[in-house]
Design a protein around this motif. Structure first.
Motif, PDB file in Angstrom:
ATOM      1  N   PRO A 135     -11.225  44.282  -4.305  1.00  0.00           N
ATOM      2  CA  PRO A 135     -10.906  42.866  -4.202  1.00  0.00           C
ATOM      3  C   PRO A 135     -12.064  42.001  -4.692  1.00  0.00           C
ATOM      4  N   ALA A 136     -11.739  40.836  -5.214  1.00  0.00           N
ATOM      5  CA  ALA A 136     -12.739  39.916  -5.756  1.00  0.00           C
ATOM      6  C   ALA A 136     -13.517  39.236  -4.640  1.00  0.00           C
ATOM      7  N   THR A 137     -14.735  38.819  -4.962  1.00  0.00           N
ATOM      8  CA  THR A 137     -15.563  38.093  -3.988  1.00  0.00           C
ATOM      9  C   THR A 137     -15.702  36.619  -4.363  1.00  0.00           C
ATOM     10  N   SER A 138     -15.098  36.232  -5.493  1.00  0.00           N
ATOM     11  CA  SER A 138     -14.992  34.803  -5.844  1.00  0.00           C
ATOM     12  C   SER A 138     -13.685  34.634  -6.605  1.00  0.00           C
ATOM     13  N   SER A 174     -10.518  31.464  -8.094  1.00  0.00           N
ATOM     14  CA  SER A 174     -10.177  30.095  -8.468  1.00  0.00           C
ATOM     15  C   SER A 174      -9.701  29.302  -7.257  1.00  0.00           C
ATOM     16  N   GLY A 175      -9.852  28.010  -7.334  1.00  0.00           N
ATOM     17  CA  GLY A 175      -9.410  27.121  -6.251  1.00  0.00           C
ATOM     18  C   GLY A 175      -7.955  26.739  -6.358  1.00  0.00           C
ATOM     19  N   GLU A 176      -7.194  27.474  -7.158  1.00  0.00           N
ATOM     20  CA  GLU A 176      -5.769  27.193  -7.335  1.00  0.00           C
ATOM     21  C   GLU A 176      -5.014  28.515  -7.301  1.00  0.00           C
ATOM     22  N   GLY A 177      -4.193  28.758  -6.247  1.00  0.00           N
ATOM     23  CA  GLY A 177      -3.420  29.980  -6.194  1.00  0.00           C
ATOM     24  C   GLY A 177      -3.184  30.481  -4.780  1.00  0.00           C
ATOM     25  N   GLU A 178      -2.496  31.666  -4.672  1.00  0.00           N
ATOM     26  CA  GLU A 178      -2.221  32.301  -3.386  1.00  0.00           C
ATOM     27  C   GLU A 178      -2.689  33.750  -3.488  1.00  0.00           C
ATOM     28  N   TYR A 179      -3.477  34.203  -2.518  1.00  0.00           N
ATOM     29  CA  TYR A 179      -4.124  35.512  -2.570  1.00  0.00           C
ATOM     30  C   TYR A 179      -3.861  36.290  -1.287  1.00  0.00           C
ATOM     31  N   LEU A 180      -3.704  37.643  -1.408  1.00  0.00           N
ATOM     32  CA  LEU A 180      -3.573  38.521  -0.240  1.00  0.00           C
ATOM     33  C   LEU A 180      -4.961  39.061   0.067  1.00  0.00           C
ATOM     34  N   VAL A 181      -5.442  38.777   1.270  1.00  0.00           N
ATOM     35  CA  VAL A 181      -6.800  39.191   1.680  1.00  0.00           C
ATOM     36  C   VAL A 181      -6.796  40.702   1.883  1.00  0.00           C
ATOM     37  N   GLY A 182      -7.807  41.384   1.319  1.00  0.00           N
ATOM     38  CA  GLY A 182      -7.922  42.839   1.395  1.00  0.00           C
ATOM     39  C   GLY A 182      -7.371  43.497   0.141  1.00  0.00           C
ATOM     40  N   CYS A 208      -8.789  18.657  -1.503  1.00  0.00           N
ATOM     41  CA  CYS A 208      -8.649  20.109  -1.612  1.00  0.00           C
ATOM     42  C   CYS A 208      -7.867  20.590  -0.374  1.00  0.00           C
ATOM     43  N   TYR A 209      -6.748  21.298  -0.622  1.00  0.00           N
ATOM     44  CA  TYR A 209      -5.946  21.825   0.498  1.00  0.00           C
ATOM     45  C   TYR A 209      -6.088  23.335   0.522  1.00  0.00           C
ATOM     46  N   TRP A 210      -6.315  23.918   1.739  1.00  0.00           N
ATOM     47  CA  TRP A 210      -6.297  25.370   1.911  1.00  0.00           C
ATOM     48  C   TRP A 210      -5.439  25.696   3.122  1.00  0.00           C
ATOM     49  N   GLU A 211      -4.923  26.946   3.070  1.00  0.00           N
ATOM     50  CA  GLU A 211      -4.035  27.377   4.165  1.00  0.00           C
ATOM     51  C   GLU A 211      -4.164  28.874   4.358  1.00  0.00           C
ATOM     52  N   ARG A 212      -4.293  29.314   5.643  1.00  0.00           N
ATOM     53  CA  ARG A 212      -4.234  30.732   6.013  1.00  0.00           C
ATOM     54  C   ARG A 212      -2.859  30.964   6.610  1.00  0.00           C
ATOM     55  N   ALA A 213      -2.173  32.079   6.159  1.00  0.00           N
ATOM     56  CA  ALA A 213      -0.816  32.339   6.660  1.00  0.00           C
ATOM     57  C   ALA A 213      -0.659  33.821   6.971  1.00  0.00           C
ATOM     58  N   LYS A 214       0.317  34.142   7.918  1.00  0.00           N
ATOM     59  CA  LYS A 214       0.539  35.549   8.274  1.00  0.00           C
ATOM     60  C   LYS A 214       1.427  36.255   7.266  1.00  0.00           C
ATOM     61  N   PHE A 244      -3.962  33.685   1.706  1.00  0.00           N
ATOM     62  CA  PHE A 244      -4.767  32.469   1.574  1.00  0.00           C
ATOM     63  C   PHE A 244      -4.226  31.670   0.395  1.00  0.00           C
ATOM     64  N   LYS A 245      -3.839  30.417   0.709  1.00  0.00           N
ATOM     65  CA  LYS A 245      -3.287  29.525  -0.306  1.00  0.00           C
ATOM     66  C   LYS A 245      -4.278  28.379  -0.498  1.00  0.00           C
ATOM     67  N   THR A 246      -4.581  28.019  -1.794  1.00  0.00           N
ATOM     68  CA  THR A 246      -5.519  26.941  -2.095  1.00  0.00           C
ATOM     69  C   THR A 246      -4.993  26.106  -3.252  1.00  0.00           C
ATOM     70  N   ASN A 247      -5.139  24.761  -3.125  1.00  0.00           N
ATOM     71  CA  ASN A 247      -4.687  23.836  -4.177  1.00  0.00           C
ATOM     72  C   ASN A 247      -5.768  22.782  -4.436  1.00  0.00           C
ATOM     73  N   ARG A 248      -6.011  22.452  -5.721  1.00  0.00           N
ATOM     74  CA  ARG A 248      -6.918  21.395  -6.172  1.00  0.00           C
ATOM     75  C   ARG A 248      -8.343  21.550  -5.658  1.00  0.00           C
ATOM     76  N   CYS A 249      -8.789  22.784  -5.408  1.00  0.00           N
ATOM     77  CA  CYS A 249     -10.149  23.029  -4.938  1.00  0.00           C
ATOM     78  C   CYS A 249     -10.999  23.605  -6.070  1.00  0.00           C
ATOM     79  N   GLN A 250     -12.314  23.449  -5.938  1.00  0.00           N
ATOM     80  CA  GLN A 250     -13.222  24.114  -6.867  1.00  0.00           C
ATOM     81  C   GLN A 250     -13.287  25.589  -6.475  1.00  0.00           C
ATOM     82  N   GLU A 251     -13.976  26.405  -7.260  1.00  0.00           N
ATOM     83  CA  GLU A 251     -14.027  27.855  -7.029  1.00  0.00           C
ATOM     84  C   GLU A 251     -14.533  28.186  -5.627  1.00  0.00           C
TER      85      GLU A 251
END
Length: 188
Positions: free
Chosen positions: A109-112, A114-122, A141-147, A176-183
């Motif tokens: 998995p990556a350690t950095s 983009s600030g735009e997208g949805e990622y599965l942790v792990g 900048c909006y971020w969201e953690r979801a189950k 993890f969902k992120t919109n309009r954020c920097q890296e």
């Protein structure tokens, strides 16, 4: 008694003298007389020139001036050019070496990201704490953690709107969902 023969009178050249040139005060001769002298003078000059030419060629070849000429060897000039030597061919030796591949880490998995997208942790990104410098523009900048990835309101664990820098801790299995954020970059 002896008789003497009278001597002939000297020729009368008139006012022009013996060569028809005339005297400064005497009358001039006719134009026909001048043309005759000019013609004879020109013929004499050309004859002299031709005679000197013939005499010169006779004595140049034989040295005796007999008029007989023999063809002999004539000097020649030779131009020699030096050619540039061709370079010797270059011999290239090639040795084949079989390289053993280096052992690489299994891509993980990556350690950095983009600030735009949805990622599965792990799977897409490594679990841990991440930080961002904040929003890309004036909208925040909006971020969201979801189950899960359903997008339902009930699946949200935590969320936030950032107007400046921020941090979030992500656990394996979360989305993890992120919109309009920097890296985002992992810091721990």
């Amino acid at each position: 008694m002896t008789f003497q023969q009278p001597s002939p009178p000297p020729p009368d050249h008139g006012a022009h003298g013996p060569f028809g040139l005339g005297t400064p005060n005497g009358p001039a001769r006719t134009a026909d007389h001048r043309k005759t002298w000019l013609k004879y003078g020109a013929v004499a000059f050309i004859s002299l020139f031709v005679g000197v030419g013939i005499g010169a060629t006779g004595s140049a070849d034989t040295g005796k001036g007999t008029g007989e000429t023999k063809a002999g060897p004539r000097p020649t000039s030779t131009v020699t050019e030096t050619a540039e030597p061709e370079p010797a061919p270059t011999v290239t030796e090639t040795e084949t070496v079989t390289a053993k591949p280096k052992k690489t880490k299994k891509p993980g998995p990556a350690t950095s990201f983009s600030g735009e997208g949805e990622y599965l942790v792990g799977e897409d990104i490594k679990a841990g704490t991440y930080k961002t410098a904040g929003p890309e523009d004036e909208w925040g900048c909006y971020w969201e953690r979801a189950k899960d990835a359903s997008g339902e309101f009930d699946s949200i664990i935590a969320n936030n709107n950032l107007n400046g820098p921020g941090r979030v801790t992500l656990n394996n299995g979360e989305y993890f969902k992120t919109n309009r954020c920097q890296e985002w970059t992992r810091v721990g």
